[in-house]
Design an enzyme around this catalytic site. Structure first.
Site, PDB file in Angstrom:
ATOM      1  N   TYR A  82      -5.399   5.367  -9.000  1.00 29.34           N
ATOM      2  CA  TYR A  82      -6.552   4.575  -8.525  1.00 29.34           C
ATOM      3  C   TYR A  82      -7.809   4.951  -9.298  1.00 29.34           C
ATOM      4  O   TYR A  82      -8.643   4.093  -9.604  1.00 29.34           O
ATOM      5  CB  TYR A  82      -6.776   4.793  -7.022  1.00 29.34           C
ATOM      6  CG  TYR A  82      -5.797   4.006  -6.184  1.00 29.34           C
ATOM      7  CD1 TYR A  82      -6.066   2.692  -5.831  1.00 29.34           C
ATOM      8  CD2 TYR A  82      -4.589   4.558  -5.783  1.00 29.34           C
ATOM      9  CE1 TYR A  82      -5.167   1.946  -5.092  1.00 29.34           C
ATOM     10  CE2 TYR A  82      -3.678   3.833  -5.041  1.00 29.34           C
ATOM     11  CZ  TYR A  82      -3.970   2.530  -4.694  1.00 29.34           C
ATOM     12  OH  TYR A  82      -3.076   1.783  -3.980  1.00 29.34           O
ATOM     13  N   THR A  92      -8.931   0.182   6.385  1.00 32.60           N
ATOM     14  CA  THR A  92      -7.770   0.451   5.546  1.00 32.60           C
ATOM     15  C   THR A  92      -6.482   0.630   6.349  1.00 32.60           C
ATOM     16  O   THR A  92      -6.507   0.987   7.525  1.00 32.60           O
ATOM     17  CB  THR A  92      -8.004   1.730   4.709  1.00 32.60           C
ATOM     18  OG1 THR A  92      -8.329   2.810   5.591  1.00 32.60           O
ATOM     19  CG2 THR A  92      -9.130   1.557   3.703  1.00 32.60           C
ATOM     20  N   VAL A  93      -5.375   0.381   5.645  1.00 31.16           N
ATOM     21  CA  VAL A  93      -4.052   0.754   6.146  1.00 31.16           C
ATOM     22  C   VAL A  93      -3.645   2.028   5.414  1.00 31.16           C
ATOM     23  O   VAL A  93      -4.089   2.222   4.274  1.00 31.16           O
ATOM     24  CB  VAL A  93      -3.013  -0.364   5.884  1.00 31.16           C
ATOM     25  CG1 VAL A  93      -3.253  -1.540   6.777  1.00 31.16           C
ATOM     26  CG2 VAL A  93      -2.980  -0.799   4.420  1.00 31.16           C
ATOM     27  N   CYS A 120       0.806  -1.227   0.000  1.00 33.09           N
ATOM     28  CA  CYS A 120       0.000   0.000   0.000  1.00 33.09           C
ATOM     29  C   CYS A 120       0.841   1.280   0.000  1.00 33.09           C
ATOM     30  O   CYS A 120       1.641   1.507   0.911  1.00 33.09           O
ATOM     31  CB  CYS A 120      -0.910  -0.008   1.232  1.00 33.09           C
ATOM     32  SG  CYS A 120      -1.859   1.517   1.383  1.00 33.09           S
ATOM     33  N   TRP A 162      -7.570  -7.029   5.339  1.00 29.66           N
ATOM     34  CA  TRP A 162      -6.153  -7.275   5.660  1.00 29.66           C
ATOM     35  C   TRP A 162      -6.037  -8.279   6.795  1.00 29.66           C
ATOM     36  O   TRP A 162      -6.698  -8.140   7.825  1.00 29.66           O
ATOM     37  CB  TRP A 162      -5.470  -5.966   6.075  1.00 29.66           C
ATOM     38  CG  TRP A 162      -5.457  -4.928   4.989  1.00 29.66           C
ATOM     39  CD1 TRP A 162      -6.094  -3.732   5.004  1.00 29.66           C
ATOM     40  CD2 TRP A 162      -4.752  -4.988   3.742  1.00 29.66           C
ATOM     41  NE1 TRP A 162      -5.843  -3.046   3.845  1.00 29.66           N
ATOM     42  CE2 TRP A 162      -5.022  -3.788   3.050  1.00 29.66           C
ATOM     43  CE3 TRP A 162      -3.920  -5.944   3.146  1.00 29.66           C
ATOM     44  CZ2 TRP A 162      -4.492  -3.518   1.783  1.00 29.66           C
ATOM     45  CZ3 TRP A 162      -3.390  -5.664   1.880  1.00 29.66           C
ATOM     46  CH2 TRP A 162      -3.684  -4.472   1.224  1.00 29.66           C
TER      47      TRP A 162
HETATM   48  N1  LIG Z   1      -7.873   5.308   4.168  1.00 28.66           N
HETATM   49  C1  LIG Z   1      -7.968   5.655   2.783  1.00 28.66           C
HETATM   50  C2  LIG Z   1      -6.732   5.327   1.976  1.00 28.66           C
HETATM   51  C3  LIG Z   1      -5.920   4.153   2.378  1.00 28.66           C
HETATM   52  C4  LIG Z   1      -6.187   2.988   1.457  1.00 28.66           C
HETATM   53  O1  LIG Z   1      -6.860   3.105   0.440  1.00 28.66           O
HETATM   54  N2  LIG Z   1      -5.628   1.852   1.786  1.00 28.66           N
HETATM   55  C5  LIG Z   1      -5.909   0.655   1.016  1.00 28.66           C
HETATM   56  C6  LIG Z   1      -4.654  -0.050   0.646  1.00 28.66           C
HETATM   57  S1  LIG Z   1      -3.605   0.885  -0.419  1.00 28.66           S
HETATM   58  C7  LIG Z   1      -6.721  -0.276   1.882  1.00 28.66           C
HETATM   59  O2  LIG Z   1      -6.394  -0.489   3.030  1.00 28.66           O
HETATM   60  N3  LIG Z   1      -7.784  -0.880   1.336  1.00 28.66           N
HETATM   61  C8  LIG Z   1      -8.580  -1.805   2.081  1.00 28.66           C
HETATM   62  C9  LIG Z   1      -9.826  -2.143   1.356  1.00 28.66           C
HETATM   63  O3  LIG Z   1     -10.063  -1.622   0.272  1.00 28.66           O
HETATM   64  O4  LIG Z   1     -10.556  -2.957   1.914  1.00 28.66           O
HETATM   65  C10 LIG Z   1      -9.255   5.156   2.186  1.00 28.66           C
HETATM   66  O5  LIG Z   1     -10.079   4.761   2.970  1.00 28.66           O
HETATM   67  O6  LIG Z   1      -9.448   5.213   0.986  1.00 28.66           O
END
Ligand SMILES: N[C@@H](CCC(=O)N[C@@H](CS)C(=O)NCC(=O)O)C(=O)O
Length: 329
Positions: free
Chosen positions: A187, A123-124, A56, A89
């Protein structure tokens, strides 16, 4: 989530998609700032755990800042498997598949502890208060700025100032642009559900990369001869460009290695402590390519050749000294 954003039943998307087919990223749920003010998260060594996944880019920024500033000595780090499961995750890289400090199998457990009604994606990066096991901050946009400012008492000796006072307004402005036109634009291209929205994101992205290519033809880093917060933000997208975004997200007008300045700049950063040593290309490849929806047969692309990241770069022409020349080889 923005007013416009809906989850489209027809496409069964798990992402936030507008009526016109654009990806409109969800809002951060946990945004309490770190600081010494009332209601702020206390800045305390040993109290927090940063959860990330090596794939990420938003999380990778935090780890680069930690290494450069030495904060990995006072904030612990938990690493999820780079390939996200249908339950989100998972800490399956750890013995027994459980984060050794928090005792959780899935990141979503720490979100649920903080807010049992949370329905967004877990999310991370996510910062967890170890004393409660709850996520206290997942503000991926602002986190590096906290590490750089209010966490300064815990910086290692000799740590650089990544967010110098006199440049903050300019750094903030560039970071905003980088977010919309580079970091998130890939994205938006990759998740678009209409040709028009895909093309919009693609055009914005490559127009900005062209401008950055020009900017970096005159100076070593985005703000001259010093690495700043903005360089960390640009680097994490560049490091994923040819290995993931160019193919998986259809960001394919050209590759990173086709931009002479951006490519040499990326190599320069990669060869700088904190950047390359925290970049795990194998995890990045797996995380983006082994998405079941996109890749039902789970075939992992063999290329591209990654050894070229260690080749000599030409950036010392802006600030070269004999010592630096030797380091850059
Ligand atoms: N916290 C932000 C950005 C962080 C983000 O997009 N992290 C991705 C990984 S790069 C993630 O954890 N995605 C988990 C998911 O889509 O379930 C969001 O909610 O969009």
């Amino acid at each position: 989530m923005s007013d416009l954003a809906i989850k489209t039943a027809a496409s069964e998307s798990r992402y936030e998609i507008t009526k016109s087919g654009a990806f409109a990223r969800q809002q951060n749920r946990f945004t309490t700032p770190f600081g010494s003010g009332a209601g702020e998260l206390p800045v305390e060594a040993g109290r927090y755990r940063l959860l990330w996944a090596r794939v990420c880019p938003w999380a990778h920024r935090q780890i680069i800042a930690f290494k450069i500033l030495g904060l990995d000595e006072v904030i612990s780090v938990g690493t999820a498997n780079p390939v996200r499961t249908s339950q989100g995750w998972e800490f399956s890289l750890d013995p027994q598949g459980v984060d050794p400090v928090l005792g959780i199998r899935f990141l979503s457990e720490a979100y649920a502890k903080a807010d049992p009604d949370y329905t967004g994606r877990a999310t991370v990066p996510a910062v967890v208060d170890i004393t409660t096991g709850k996520v206290v901050n997942n503000d991926y946009f602002k986190l590096t700025n906290y590490w750089e400012t209010v966490w300064a008492p815990f910086h290692k000796q000799g740590a650089p100032d990544l967010y110098p006072q006199e440049l903050r307004a300019e750094i903030d402005a560039l970071n905003e642009t980088l977010f919309h036109e580079v970091n998130n634009a890939v994205y938006k291209a990759g998740f678009a559900q209409s040709q028009t929205e895909y093309e919009k994101a693609y055009d914005v992205l490559f127009a900005r990369l062209d401008q950055l290519e020009d900017r970096l033809s005159r100076q070593r880093y985005l703000f001259g001869n010093r690495i700043t917060d903005s360089d960390i933000r640009l680097y994490v997208t560049l490091a994923r460009f040819d290995i993931a975004y160019h193919t998986v997200f259809k960001a394919n007008r050209n590759r990173l290695i086709d931009f002479p300045n951006l490519w040499n700049y990326a190599k320069d950063l990669y060869q700088t402590p904190g950047f390359g040593d925290t970049t795990d290309f194998d995890a990045i490849k797996r995380g983006y390519h082994l998405n079941r929806g996109r890749n039902p047969y789970q075939i992992l692309a063999l290329g591209p050749d990654l050894s070229i990241w260690n080749e000599r770069h030409d950036r010392l022409r802006f600030s070269g000294t004999a010592k630096e020349e030797a380091h850059g080889v």
